[in-house]
Design a protein around this motif. Sequence first.
Motif, PDB file in Angstrom:
ATOM      1  N   ALA A  48      52.974  35.833  37.662  1.00  0.00           N
ATOM      2  CA  ALA A  48      52.314  36.867  36.840  1.00  0.00           C
ATOM      3  C   ALA A  48      51.593  36.225  35.655  1.00  0.00           C
ATOM      4  CB  ALA A  48      53.350  37.877  36.352  1.00  0.00           C
ATOM      5  N   GLU A  49      52.182  35.194  35.088  1.00  0.00           N
ATOM      6  CA  GLU A  49      51.517  34.484  33.977  1.00  0.00           C
ATOM      7  C   GLU A  49      50.218  33.832  34.439  1.00  0.00           C
ATOM      8  OE1 GLU A  49      54.833  32.665  30.864  1.00  0.00           O
ATOM      9  OE2 GLU A  49      53.850  31.288  32.236  1.00  0.00           O
ATOM     10  N   ILE A  50      50.276  33.189  35.593  1.00  0.00           N
ATOM     11  CA  ILE A  50      49.077  32.489  36.087  1.00  0.00           C
ATOM     12  C   ILE A  50      47.970  33.512  36.391  1.00  0.00           C
ATOM     13  CG2 ILE A  50      48.149  30.990  37.894  1.00  0.00           C
ATOM     14  CD1 ILE A  50      50.930  29.714  38.156  1.00  0.00           C
ATOM     15  N   ILE A  51      48.349  34.642  36.969  1.00  0.00           N
ATOM     16  CA  ILE A  51      47.343  35.688  37.237  1.00  0.00           C
ATOM     17  C   ILE A  51      46.702  36.132  35.919  1.00  0.00           C
ATOM     18  CG2 ILE A  51      47.085  38.117  37.923  1.00  0.00           C
ATOM     19  CD1 ILE A  51      48.762  37.548  40.321  1.00  0.00           C
ATOM     20  N   GLU A  52      47.522  36.307  34.909  1.00  0.00           N
ATOM     21  CA  GLU A  52      46.992  36.740  33.621  1.00  0.00           C
ATOM     22  C   GLU A  52      46.052  35.680  33.026  1.00  0.00           C
ATOM     23  OE1 GLU A  52      47.013  39.657  32.363  1.00  0.00           O
ATOM     24  OE2 GLU A  52      46.176  39.124  30.404  1.00  0.00           O
ATOM     25  N   LEU A  53      46.400  34.422  33.188  1.00  0.00           N
ATOM     26  CA  LEU A  53      45.536  33.357  32.659  1.00  0.00           C
ATOM     27  C   LEU A  53      44.189  33.330  33.386  1.00  0.00           C
ATOM     28  CD1 LEU A  53      48.214  30.521  32.244  1.00  0.00           C
ATOM     29  CD2 LEU A  53      47.024  31.729  30.393  1.00  0.00           C
ATOM     30  N   HIS A  57      40.755  33.994  31.382  1.00  0.00           N
ATOM     31  CA  HIS A  57      39.930  32.812  31.135  1.00  0.00           C
ATOM     32  C   HIS A  57      38.909  32.523  32.227  1.00  0.00           C
ATOM     33  CE1 HIS A  57      42.412  31.597  27.701  1.00  0.00           C
ATOM     34  NE2 HIS A  57      43.410  32.098  28.401  1.00  0.00           N
ATOM     35  N   VAL A  58      39.025  33.160  33.375  1.00  0.00           N
ATOM     36  CA  VAL A  58      38.117  32.798  34.479  1.00  0.00           C
ATOM     37  C   VAL A  58      37.356  34.019  35.020  1.00  0.00           C
ATOM     38  CG1 VAL A  58      37.902  31.672  36.725  1.00  0.00           C
ATOM     39  CG2 VAL A  58      39.636  30.857  35.108  1.00  0.00           C
ATOM     40  N   PHE A  59      38.090  35.003  35.524  1.00  0.00           N
ATOM     41  CA  PHE A  59      37.408  36.063  36.285  1.00  0.00           C
ATOM     42  C   PHE A  59      37.172  37.362  35.520  1.00  0.00           C
ATOM     43  CE2 PHE A  59      39.642  33.548  39.651  1.00  0.00           C
ATOM     44  CZ  PHE A  59      38.504  33.053  40.258  1.00  0.00           C
ATOM     45  N   GLY A  60      38.017  37.656  34.540  1.00  0.00           N
ATOM     46  CA  GLY A  60      37.908  38.945  33.844  1.00  0.00           C
ATOM     47  C   GLY A  60      38.805  39.986  34.498  1.00  0.00           C
ATOM     48  N   ARG A  61      38.901  41.119  33.813  1.00  0.00           N
ATOM     49  CA  ARG A  61      39.891  42.125  34.201  1.00  0.00           C
ATOM     50  C   ARG A  61      39.234  43.331  34.874  1.00  0.00           C
ATOM     51  NH1 ARG A  61      44.786  41.961  32.202  1.00  0.00           N
ATOM     52  NH2 ARG A  61      44.119  40.734  30.407  1.00  0.00           N
ATOM     53  N   MET A  62      39.830  43.759  35.952  1.00  0.00           N
ATOM     54  CA  MET A  62      39.399  45.010  36.610  1.00  0.00           C
ATOM     55  C   MET A  62      40.544  46.020  36.480  1.00  0.00           C
ATOM     56  SD  MET A  62      36.302  44.727  37.840  1.00  0.00           S
ATOM     57  CE  MET A  62      36.021  45.929  39.145  1.00  0.00           C
ATOM     58  N   PRO A  63      40.240  47.317  36.675  1.00  0.00           N
ATOM     59  CA  PRO A  63      41.318  48.312  36.590  1.00  0.00           C
ATOM     60  C   PRO A  63      42.353  48.089  37.694  1.00  0.00           C
ATOM     61  CG  PRO A  63      39.154  49.361  36.803  1.00  0.00           C
ATOM     62  CD  PRO A  63      38.939  47.905  36.990  1.00  0.00           C
ATOM     63  N   GLU A  64      43.561  48.531  37.428  1.00  0.00           N
ATOM     64  CA  GLU A  64      44.618  48.446  38.441  1.00  0.00           C
ATOM     65  C   GLU A  64      44.376  49.483  39.530  1.00  0.00           C
ATOM     66  OE1 GLU A  64      48.171  47.050  37.749  1.00  0.00           O
ATOM     67  OE2 GLU A  64      46.955  45.657  36.545  1.00  0.00           O
ATOM     68  N   ILE A 239      32.456  38.186  40.500  1.00  0.00           N
ATOM     69  CA  ILE A 239      33.524  37.792  41.443  1.00  0.00           C
ATOM     70  C   ILE A 239      34.683  38.787  41.335  1.00  0.00           C
ATOM     71  CG2 ILE A 239      35.245  36.014  41.980  1.00  0.00           C
ATOM     72  CD1 ILE A 239      33.096  33.926  41.255  1.00  0.00           C
ATOM     73  N   ALA A 240      35.032  39.174  40.109  1.00  0.00           N
ATOM     74  CA  ALA A 240      36.091  40.179  39.943  1.00  0.00           C
ATOM     75  C   ALA A 240      35.670  41.499  40.594  1.00  0.00           C
ATOM     76  CB  ALA A 240      36.395  40.381  38.463  1.00  0.00           C
ATOM     77  N   GLY A 241      34.396  41.834  40.490  1.00  0.00           N
ATOM     78  CA  GLY A 241      33.894  43.069  41.107  1.00  0.00           C
ATOM     79  C   GLY A 241      33.977  43.020  42.629  1.00  0.00           C
ATOM     80  N   TRP A 242      33.523  41.898  43.213  1.00  0.00           N
ATOM     81  CA  TRP A 242      33.591  41.776  44.688  1.00  0.00           C
ATOM     82  C   TRP A 242      35.055  41.823  45.148  1.00  0.00           C
ATOM     83  CZ3 TRP A 242      30.014  37.079  43.700  1.00  0.00           C
ATOM     84  CH2 TRP A 242      28.689  37.511  43.511  1.00  0.00           C
ATOM     85  N   THR A 243      35.923  41.213  44.349  1.00  0.00           N
ATOM     86  CA  THR A 243      37.347  41.193  44.688  1.00  0.00           C
ATOM     87  C   THR A 243      37.929  42.607  44.709  1.00  0.00           C
ATOM     88  OG1 THR A 243      37.526  39.013  43.695  1.00  0.00           O
ATOM     89  CG2 THR A 243      39.560  40.249  43.910  1.00  0.00           C
ATOM     90  N   TYR A 244      37.562  43.379  43.696  1.00  0.00           N
ATOM     91  CA  TYR A 244      38.011  44.777  43.635  1.00  0.00           C
ATOM     92  C   TYR A 244      37.499  45.525  44.876  1.00  0.00           C
ATOM     93  CZ  TYR A 244      38.627  49.403  41.361  1.00  0.00           C
ATOM     94  OH  TYR A 244      38.991  50.691  41.041  1.00  0.00           O
ATOM     95  N   ALA A 278      37.404  35.261  47.820  1.00  0.00           N
ATOM     96  CA  ALA A 278      38.550  35.433  48.741  1.00  0.00           C
ATOM     97  C   ALA A 278      39.825  34.882  48.115  1.00  0.00           C
ATOM     98  CB  ALA A 278      38.264  34.743  50.078  1.00  0.00           C
ATOM     99  N   LEU A 279      39.707  33.755  47.407  1.00  0.00           N
ATOM    100  CA  LEU A 279      40.897  33.184  46.762  1.00  0.00           C
ATOM    101  C   LEU A 279      41.469  34.145  45.725  1.00  0.00           C
ATOM    102  CD1 LEU A 279      39.751  29.490  46.256  1.00  0.00           C
ATOM    103  CD2 LEU A 279      41.752  30.239  47.562  1.00  0.00           C
ATOM    104  N   TRP A 280      40.576  34.729  44.930  1.00  0.00           N
ATOM    105  CA  TRP A 280      41.052  35.638  43.882  1.00  0.00           C
ATOM    106  C   TRP A 280      41.580  36.940  44.502  1.00  0.00           C
ATOM    107  CZ3 TRP A 280      43.476  35.672  39.736  1.00  0.00           C
ATOM    108  CH2 TRP A 280      43.365  36.632  38.731  1.00  0.00           C
ATOM    109  N   ALA A 281      40.919  37.406  45.549  1.00  0.00           N
ATOM    110  CA  ALA A 281      41.386  38.626  46.232  1.00  0.00           C
ATOM    111  C   ALA A 281      42.776  38.406  46.822  1.00  0.00           C
ATOM    112  CB  ALA A 281      40.406  39.033  47.331  1.00  0.00           C
ATOM    113  N   GLY A 282      42.960  37.249  47.465  1.00  0.00           N
ATOM    114  CA  GLY A 282      44.267  36.949  48.053  1.00  0.00           C
ATOM    115  C   GLY A 282      45.330  36.816  46.977  1.00  0.00           C
ATOM    116  N   ALA A 283      44.920  36.275  45.808  1.00  0.00           N
ATOM    117  CA  ALA A 283      45.881  36.082  44.720  1.00  0.00           C
ATOM    118  C   ALA A 283      46.371  37.420  44.177  1.00  0.00           C
ATOM    119  CB  ALA A 283      45.232  35.265  43.599  1.00  0.00           C
ATOM    120  N   ILE A 284      45.451  38.342  43.950  1.00  0.00           N
ATOM    121  CA  ILE A 284      45.871  39.562  43.248  1.00  0.00           C
ATOM    122  C   ILE A 284      46.207  40.721  44.182  1.00  0.00           C
ATOM    123  CG2 ILE A 284      44.728  38.983  41.074  1.00  0.00           C
ATOM    124  CD1 ILE A 284      42.483  40.850  41.817  1.00  0.00           C
TER     125      ILE A 284
END
Length: 441
Positions: A48-53, A57-64, A239-244, A278-284
């Motif tokens: 959870a810490e790594i996801i938050e980092l 610092h990298v992708f930005g935040r999308m809604p849950e 990237i955060a948008g495509w992941t969402y 895909a990496l970020w999508a798989g992560a979250i």
Amino acid sequence: IASPPAAAQKFEPNYDEAKVPAYQLPDPLVMESGDPVTTAEQWPARRAEIIELFTQHVFGRMPEHRRVESKVVRRDANANDGQTVRTELSVIVKSPQLDPSNPGDIEKSIEIHVLVDVPHSRGAANGDAAKPAAVPAFLGLNFQGNHTVTSDPNVRITPSWVRDRRDDSTEGNRAVAGGRGVAASRWPSEMINQRGYALITAYYGDIDPDTDDGFQNGIHGLMPEFIASLPPEERPGSIAGWTYGISCILDAIEKTPNLGIDVSRVGVIGHSRLGKTALWAGAIDPRFALVISNDSGCGGAALSRRAVGETVGRINASFPHWFCDGFEHYNQNENALPVDSHELIALAAPRPIAVGSATDDKWADPRGEFLAARAASPVYELLGLPGLLDDEGQTPSEPPQPDHAYSSGAISYHLRAGGHDLAKEDWQCYLDFADRFLQQD
Ligand code: GTR
């Protein structure tokens, strides 16, 4: 820290191993507090810490939260000469949150068209009364539109913004019929179906146009209040948008009856900027049972600290809309980044992950991708699984020979001979790897 405009910056990529700066990778198994992570039970808190980092610092935040509707718009039980049941879905993604006390809040939506190819003989989609078992699937975004992954003249041409390719596939920023099938080699649906998997794909520009438009359009346009409420450096990039959007597509697959897909066995795959995605999508999104990064490079599977080929500073200058603004702090300052790509890979654990590179794709730093895959191993080992192993079952000291995969552990790495592409040979590696985890018979 704003980087100078790309044109003002003379960028000389480094490809010389002797000039790779000294670096120390952040330890995925040490909490931010400095406490070591020594048991599997402690991993979720560190994860959870790594996801938050990565979020900050990298992708930005999308809604849950996501609001998705899905409808079948076309079904063809005889695609690919009768081998494939092809379904086109219209997926409507709505503003994730409306303030009910504010009648002025207007609900907005975007439409993502999704192409689903299920093997005819396997999936329930063929209407077989015996209802054969649903199949596992690969879900990946494509670069040019669903009509480009097959020459089938019935597949809808995307009305979304596309990059002007100055060839028969586009007229200005519009996709046209000349593009039918131009990306078919990247999406060999017949081969995927023959191996007992479904293919789910959608055009990334249906989710968010790949231009620096100030986030007025696409998925960001659905949530201006949410984005305005964030610290500016955490505002989500494309990237955060495509992941969402990828998670919304999986929601739609879950909701659509009789598709013939087993949603507990879906792998997420992407090439290049969509490999980062895909990496970020798989992560979250823990629903993905397998994660595949193909030639994802900087901001994806390649270690940022090596600064080989494309660097953080360079990618932020060329593509300022992909990452959050917080990522710019690490331009020419990679050692200060609190995470690196081995941790992005490790976020898939304990699920299997495949990282593919290509020998001539130096810009994406194949060696940096190999080292990151290997450096993710301790997390898998903590969870009782083998990480990246060579043919002798040992941790490899060097990448495999070209056209060979190290894939006996839960992390697979292969190096295809050739350039930056998602090729049939890459698919063969991913299908072989997937067979170990996603096939039940
Ligand atoms: C390149 C970019 C890479 C990679 C690639 C792609 O121009 O520098 O990071 O994402 O585009 O997506 O094809």
